[in-house]
Design a protein around this motif. Sequence first.
Motif, short mmCIF file in Angstrom:
data_model
loop_
_atom_site.label_atom_id
_atom_site.label_comp_id
_atom_site.label_asym_id
_atom_site.label_seq_id
_atom_site.Cartn_x
_atom_site.Cartn_y
_atom_site.Cartn_z
N ARG A 1 0.83 -1.21 0.00
CA ARG A 1 0.00 0.00 0.00
C ARG A 1 0.87 1.25 0.00
N ASP A 2 1.86 1.29 0.87
CA ASP A 2 2.72 2.46 0.94
C ASP A 2 3.57 2.62 -0.32
N PHE A 3 4.00 1.49 -0.86
CA PHE A 3 4.83 1.55 -2.07
C PHE A 3 4.03 2.13 -3.24
N PHE A 4 2.82 1.62 -3.45
CA PHE A 4 2.02 2.11 -4.57
C PHE A 4 1.65 3.58 -4.40
N SER B 1 -2.85 -7.60 -9.60
CA SER B 1 -3.67 -8.57 -8.87
C SER B 1 -3.00 -8.88 -7.53
N TRP B 2 -3.75 -9.56 -6.66
CA TRP B 2 -3.19 -9.92 -5.36
C TRP B 2 -1.99 -10.85 -5.54
N HIS B 3 -2.08 -11.79 -6.45
CA HIS B 3 -0.94 -12.66 -6.75
C HIS B 3 0.28 -11.83 -7.14
N GLU B 4 0.09 -10.85 -8.00
CA GLU B 4 1.20 -10.02 -8.45
C GLU B 4 1.75 -9.16 -7.33
N GLN B 5 0.87 -8.67 -6.46
CA GLN B 5 1.34 -7.89 -5.32
C GLN B 5 2.18 -8.74 -4.38
N SER C 1 6.03 -7.91 -3.58
CA SER C 1 6.43 -7.57 -2.21
C SER C 1 7.84 -8.07 -1.91
N ARG C 2 8.27 -9.10 -2.63
CA ARG C 2 9.62 -9.63 -2.40
C ARG C 2 10.68 -8.69 -2.97
N SER C 3 10.29 -7.78 -3.85
CA SER C 3 11.26 -6.85 -4.43
C SER C 3 11.38 -5.56 -3.63
N ILE C 4 10.59 -5.43 -2.57
CA ILE C 4 10.65 -4.22 -1.74
C ILE C 4 10.85 -4.60 -0.27
N ALA C 5 11.49 -5.75 -0.05
CA ALA C 5 11.62 -6.28 1.32
C ALA C 5 12.63 -5.51 2.15
N THR C 6 13.63 -4.90 1.52
CA THR C 6 14.64 -4.12 2.24
C THR C 6 14.56 -2.67 1.77
N PRO C 7 15.05 -1.73 2.58
CA PRO C 7 15.02 -0.32 2.14
C PRO C 7 15.76 -0.10 0.82
N GLU C 8 16.87 -0.79 0.64
CA GLU C 8 17.63 -0.62 -0.61
C GLU C 8 16.82 -1.14 -1.80
N ASP C 9 16.22 -2.32 -1.64
CA ASP C 9 15.42 -2.88 -2.73
C ASP C 9 14.21 -2.01 -3.02
N ARG D 1 10.01 5.62 -13.29
CA ARG D 1 10.52 5.79 -14.65
C ARG D 1 9.67 5.07 -15.69
N PHE D 2 9.22 3.84 -15.34
CA PHE D 2 8.59 2.98 -16.34
C PHE D 2 7.17 2.55 -15.97
N GLY D 3 6.65 3.04 -14.84
CA GLY D 3 5.26 2.78 -14.49
C GLY D 3 4.95 1.31 -14.27
N ILE D 4 3.70 0.97 -14.56
CA ILE D 4 3.23 -0.39 -14.31
C ILE D 4 3.95 -1.40 -15.19
N ASP D 5 4.41 -0.99 -16.38
CA ASP D 5 5.12 -1.92 -17.25
C ASP D 5 6.43 -2.37 -16.62
N GLY D 6 7.14 -1.44 -16.00
CA GLY D 6 8.38 -1.80 -15.33
C GLY D 6 8.14 -2.74 -14.16
N LEU D 7 7.08 -2.47 -13.39
CA LEU D 7 6.76 -3.33 -12.24
C LEU D 7 6.40 -4.74 -12.70
N HIS D 8 5.64 -4.84 -13.77
CA HIS D 8 5.26 -6.16 -14.27
C HIS D 8 6.49 -6.97 -14.68
N SER D 9 7.50 -6.30 -15.21
CA SER D 9 8.71 -7.01 -15.60
C SER D 9 9.41 -7.61 -14.39
N LEU D 10 9.26 -6.99 -13.23
CA LEU D 10 9.88 -7.51 -12.02
C LEU D 10 9.26 -8.83 -11.56
#
Length: 437
Positions: free
Chosen positions: A67-70, A81-85, A89-97, A107-116
């Motif tokens: 929620r805070d990230f978005f 989707s909830w599955h995608e969230q 969530s594993r890509s934002i587990a640490t402050p650096e990540d 920079r790349f919006g939802i397209d960049g996130l989907h690639s993750l």
Amino acid sequence: TLATSGKVFDEGTVSARTTIGSDYMSDQMRRYDPTLFVFRRSDESEDAYTDRIATLHDVDRVLHDTRDFFRDANIGIHSLSWHEQLVLSRSIATPEDRERTLSLAKRFGIDGLHSLLILDYDPLLVGSVFAIADRLDTAIARDIFSQYHAVYERSRAIAHLAKNSDFVTSPDHTVSNPRRFIEEISEAITRRAKDTLVTAATVARTGSATATTFSGARLACTDATDVSRALTTYEQALDVVTCFMQPHSPSDYQFSCIDQELDTVPATYHFSVDQQSTGRRSYFSIQLRAYGAPIGQHNSDREFDGEARINCLFSDIPFSSHIADPARQHALSIRLDREGKERLSETIVSNDPTRPDGEVSLDIGGLIDPRDQSDATNLSRVIAIGNFLQTGGPAQYYHNRDSFSRAFGTADCFADIVGFIDKKIQQRLLPPTTHPQ
């Protein structure tokens, strides 16, 4: 609040502020089980699966972090989707990540996130996404991410349509878990798209991505725009399939059956495809073989081997069923094959298309010569290189067996699936029912 405040928000701000109340979501999800949203893949061990979902059991933490990230990314949380969230969530587990992922999202919006989402296969693959974002021209990176996202969405649309079809409830097949089979097809499609990102990342890092095939041929990709072109080819073909699955829904495509070859094996249906928005005409064929033929006894005029298959062929020019036809050779093939593989400790020791048990494979390509520059060959080349770079072994041009459970590879089960699809095509070709005035 947005409707009564008197303020006018742009689309991005409205999306970012559109959320489900956190208390409501927490109440709904508190007793959730992550295994209901993140499935174990057919090639995944129980221990590997347990490790993959280990951080996803704390639903309150996932809800808080996403929620805070978005909000900070100015992207509506409902965009995934909830599955995608859960995966994200594993890509934002640490402050650096989190900071690195937030920069990508801005920079790349939802397209960049989907690639993750490729991190769900291997967390180290996240590096491929950031190599594309940081090392390629921004416009090229944006196009690759956009096309990857489009392929992913097509795979999910195909799964949605199939799950809501009578395939799930039909008594006319012996598929014991049709929903699982549908999910495996969707996953197989995105798994191959994932391989293209690995190729792009290697080009971004070193200027060239290369591979060696089982036959010893060398493949190379030196231009990241070839990856974008490959994903575009892939997405356009999947778009045709998606629309073909909805014969009674409004569509950008108009399909006209121009030939039926039903007195030979494989049976083939040929369609012209007119895209209404562009005026572009292309050609689409479906070949069906229910059961495999003994080795050497297949119809060599129309098929490369005797495996049972569902073969979708795509081309910008008309083509015949004859494999000697140059236009047929350069058509893109996306197909499900039933391979009669016999394994010993996971090593393939024989292949007989008539074996009662076997394996399903998603095969993609149109490769005749590694030097060929057609769209179909470019797609297979880019996929094969990415596959090679991940496995370290000889590249497979087409085959992806890993996505499918062996239970779906029995001869009778696959033949039932072929028969069901054949029946649906025949129903599509029936003339419209007329009603008396």
